[in-house]
Scaffold this motif. Structure first.
Motif, PDB file in Angstrom:
ATOM      1  N   SER A  41       0.825  -1.200   0.000  1.00 39.69           N
ATOM      2  CA  SER A  41       0.000   0.000   0.000  1.00 39.69           C
ATOM      3  C   SER A  41       0.862   1.253   0.000  1.00 39.69           C
ATOM      4  O   SER A  41       1.955   1.280   0.567  1.00 39.69           O
ATOM      5  CB  SER A  41      -0.893  -0.005   1.246  1.00 39.69           C
ATOM      6  OG  SER A  41      -1.572   1.208   1.375  1.00 39.69           O
ATOM      7  N   GLN A  42       0.353   2.296  -0.627  1.00 35.61           N
ATOM      8  CA  GLN A  42       1.057   3.570  -0.593  1.00 35.61           C
ATOM      9  C   GLN A  42       0.898   4.255   0.756  1.00 35.61           C
ATOM     10  O   GLN A  42       1.671   5.122   1.113  1.00 35.61           O
ATOM     11  CB  GLN A  42       0.534   4.495  -1.694  1.00 35.61           C
ATOM     12  CG  GLN A  42       0.905   4.033  -3.074  1.00 35.61           C
ATOM     13  CD  GLN A  42       0.352   4.945  -4.149  1.00 35.61           C
ATOM     14  OE1 GLN A  42      -0.666   5.604  -3.953  1.00 35.61           O
ATOM     15  NE2 GLN A  42       1.030   4.996  -5.270  1.00 35.61           N
ATOM     16  N   ASP A  43      -0.109   3.869   1.495  1.00 34.97           N
ATOM     17  CA  ASP A  43      -0.358   4.433   2.810  1.00 34.97           C
ATOM     18  C   ASP A  43       0.165   3.476   3.864  1.00 34.97           C
ATOM     19  O   ASP A  43      -0.406   2.404   4.068  1.00 34.97           O
ATOM     20  CB  ASP A  43      -1.858   4.660   3.035  1.00 34.97           C
ATOM     21  CG  ASP A  43      -2.454   5.626   2.033  1.00 34.97           C
ATOM     22  OD1 ASP A  43      -1.785   6.630   1.730  1.00 34.97           O
ATOM     23  OD2 ASP A  43      -3.569   5.365   1.558  1.00 34.97           O
ATOM     24  N   PRO A  44       1.274   3.847   4.524  1.00 37.86           N
ATOM     25  CA  PRO A  44       1.782   2.939   5.553  1.00 37.86           C
ATOM     26  C   PRO A  44       0.763   2.813   6.677  1.00 37.86           C
ATOM     27  O   PRO A  44       0.103   3.782   7.050  1.00 37.86           O
ATOM     28  CB  PRO A  44       3.074   3.605   6.034  1.00 37.86           C
ATOM     29  CG  PRO A  44       2.962   5.025   5.611  1.00 37.86           C
ATOM     30  CD  PRO A  44       2.049   5.067   4.434  1.00 37.86           C
ATOM     31  N   MET A  45       0.620   1.609   7.164  1.00 36.22           N
ATOM     32  CA  MET A  45      -0.353   1.371   8.213  1.00 36.22           C
ATOM     33  C   MET A  45       0.240   0.373   9.203  1.00 36.22           C
ATOM     34  O   MET A  45       0.850  -0.604   8.794  1.00 36.22           O
ATOM     35  CB  MET A  45      -1.623   0.770   7.601  1.00 36.22           C
ATOM     36  CG  MET A  45      -2.697   0.494   8.612  1.00 36.22           C
ATOM     37  SD  MET A  45      -4.060  -0.431   7.894  1.00 36.22           S
ATOM     38  CE  MET A  45      -3.454  -2.092   8.082  1.00 36.22           C
ATOM     39  N   LEU A  46       0.082   0.665  10.442  1.00 34.50           N
ATOM     40  CA  LEU A  46       0.492  -0.267  11.487  1.00 34.50           C
ATOM     41  C   LEU A  46      -0.740  -0.710  12.244  1.00 34.50           C
ATOM     42  O   LEU A  46      -1.649   0.077  12.497  1.00 34.50           O
ATOM     43  CB  LEU A  46       1.478   0.397  12.459  1.00 34.50           C
ATOM     44  CG  LEU A  46       2.833   0.767  11.889  1.00 34.50           C
ATOM     45  CD1 LEU A  46       3.637   1.526  12.943  1.00 34.50           C
ATOM     46  CD2 LEU A  46       3.591  -0.464  11.443  1.00 34.50           C
ATOM     47  N   ASP A  53       5.319  -7.278  16.294  1.00 32.86           N
ATOM     48  CA  ASP A  53       4.151  -8.004  15.798  1.00 32.86           C
ATOM     49  C   ASP A  53       3.795  -7.589  14.374  1.00 32.86           C
ATOM     50  O   ASP A  53       3.390  -8.413  13.560  1.00 32.86           O
ATOM     51  CB  ASP A  53       2.946  -7.795  16.712  1.00 32.86           C
ATOM     52  CG  ASP A  53       3.072  -8.522  18.041  1.00 32.86           C
ATOM     53  OD1 ASP A  53       3.964  -9.388  18.178  1.00 32.86           O
ATOM     54  OD2 ASP A  53       2.279  -8.206  18.945  1.00 32.86           O
ATOM     55  N   ASN A  54       3.952  -6.305  14.069  1.00 33.87           N
ATOM     56  CA  ASN A  54       3.674  -5.827  12.718  1.00 33.87           C
ATOM     57  C   ASN A  54       4.650  -6.441  11.714  1.00 33.87           C
ATOM     58  O   ASN A  54       4.245  -6.852  10.627  1.00 33.87           O
ATOM     59  CB  ASN A  54       3.749  -4.296  12.653  1.00 33.87           C
ATOM     60  CG  ASN A  54       2.461  -3.637  13.054  1.00 33.87           C
ATOM     61  OD1 ASN A  54       1.621  -3.354  12.211  1.00 33.87           O
ATOM     62  ND2 ASN A  54       2.288  -3.398  14.353  1.00 33.87           N
ATOM     63  N   SER A  62       7.668 -16.427  13.048  1.00 34.90           N
ATOM     64  CA  SER A  62       9.024 -15.953  12.761  1.00 34.90           C
ATOM     65  C   SER A  62       9.878 -15.967  14.019  1.00 34.90           C
ATOM     66  O   SER A  62       9.400 -15.644  15.106  1.00 34.90           O
ATOM     67  CB  SER A  62       8.993 -14.516  12.229  1.00 34.90           C
ATOM     68  OG  SER A  62       8.274 -14.436  11.032  1.00 34.90           O
ATOM     69  N   SER A  63      11.136 -16.319  13.847  1.00 33.50           N
ATOM     70  CA  SER A  63      12.061 -16.259  14.975  1.00 33.50           C
ATOM     71  C   SER A  63      12.467 -14.807  15.204  1.00 33.50           C
ATOM     72  O   SER A  63      12.288 -13.945  14.331  1.00 33.50           O
ATOM     73  CB  SER A  63      13.300 -17.103  14.679  1.00 33.50           C
ATOM     74  OG  SER A  63      14.097 -16.477  13.684  1.00 33.50           O
ATOM     75  N   GLU A  64      13.028 -14.546  16.360  1.00 35.12           N
ATOM     76  CA  GLU A  64      13.497 -13.192  16.683  1.00 35.12           C
ATOM     77  C   GLU A  64      14.554 -12.744  15.663  1.00 35.12           C
ATOM     78  O   GLU A  64      14.546 -11.603  15.215  1.00 35.12           O
ATOM     79  CB  GLU A  64      14.059 -13.178  18.111  1.00 35.12           C
ATOM     80  CG  GLU A  64      14.016 -11.846  18.788  1.00 35.12           C
ATOM     81  CD  GLU A  64      12.598 -11.307  18.990  1.00 35.12           C
ATOM     82  OE1 GLU A  64      12.454 -10.078  18.968  1.00 35.12           O
ATOM     83  OE2 GLU A  64      11.641 -12.087  19.163  1.00 35.12           O
ATOM     84  N   ALA A  70      14.471  -8.887   8.961  1.00 36.54           N
ATOM     85  CA  ALA A  70      13.459  -8.196   8.159  1.00 36.54           C
ATOM     86  C   ALA A  70      13.505  -6.693   8.420  1.00 36.54           C
ATOM     87  O   ALA A  70      13.410  -5.886   7.486  1.00 36.54           O
ATOM     88  CB  ALA A  70      12.070  -8.754   8.455  1.00 36.54           C
ATOM     89  N   ALA A  71      13.660  -6.298   9.675  1.00 37.81           N
ATOM     90  CA  ALA A  71      13.755  -4.874  10.016  1.00 37.81           C
ATOM     91  C   ALA A  71      14.996  -4.255   9.382  1.00 37.81           C
ATOM     92  O   ALA A  71      14.948  -3.138   8.863  1.00 37.81           O
ATOM     93  CB  ALA A  71      13.769  -4.689  11.525  1.00 37.81           C
TER      94      ALA A  71
END
Length: 90
Positions: A41-46, A53-54, A62-64, A70-71
């Motif tokens: 999406s063009q609009d970031p959403m959390l 969690d997001n 997912s593991s830590e 990913a971050a």
């Protein structure tokens, strides 16, 4: 938006046709089409949850280490750690 909606068969073509690799999308299932597309999406959403969690939402279980990776790949890890450090100082 219209092209994405047609490609994902959120609504069907009224006239003409849309081809994907030479195949009319009307002959393909919605499930098979949706496996081929990623939508950002063009609009970031959390969601009203933690950043962790997001990030993990796309891959449950997912593991830590996977979440941290990913971050980092999203160029968000440094920012997240900065916010965490600031909260720890308050």
């Amino acid at each position: 938006t219209t092209i994405a909606n047609l490609a994902l068969r959120l609504f069907d073509v009224e006239s003409g046709r849309v081809l994907l690799d030479g195949n009319d999308i009307r002959t393909l299932t919605q499930g098979s089409l949706r496996q081929q597309f990623g939508v950002v999406s063009q609009d970031p959403m959390l969601m009203h949850r933690s950043i962790r969690d997001n990030i993990a939402y796309g891959k449950p279980g997912s593991s830590e280490d996977e979440i941290i990776e990913a971050a980092k790949r999203a160029s968000a890890h440094e920012f997240i750690m900065g916010v965490a450090d600031q909260r720890g100082r308050k």
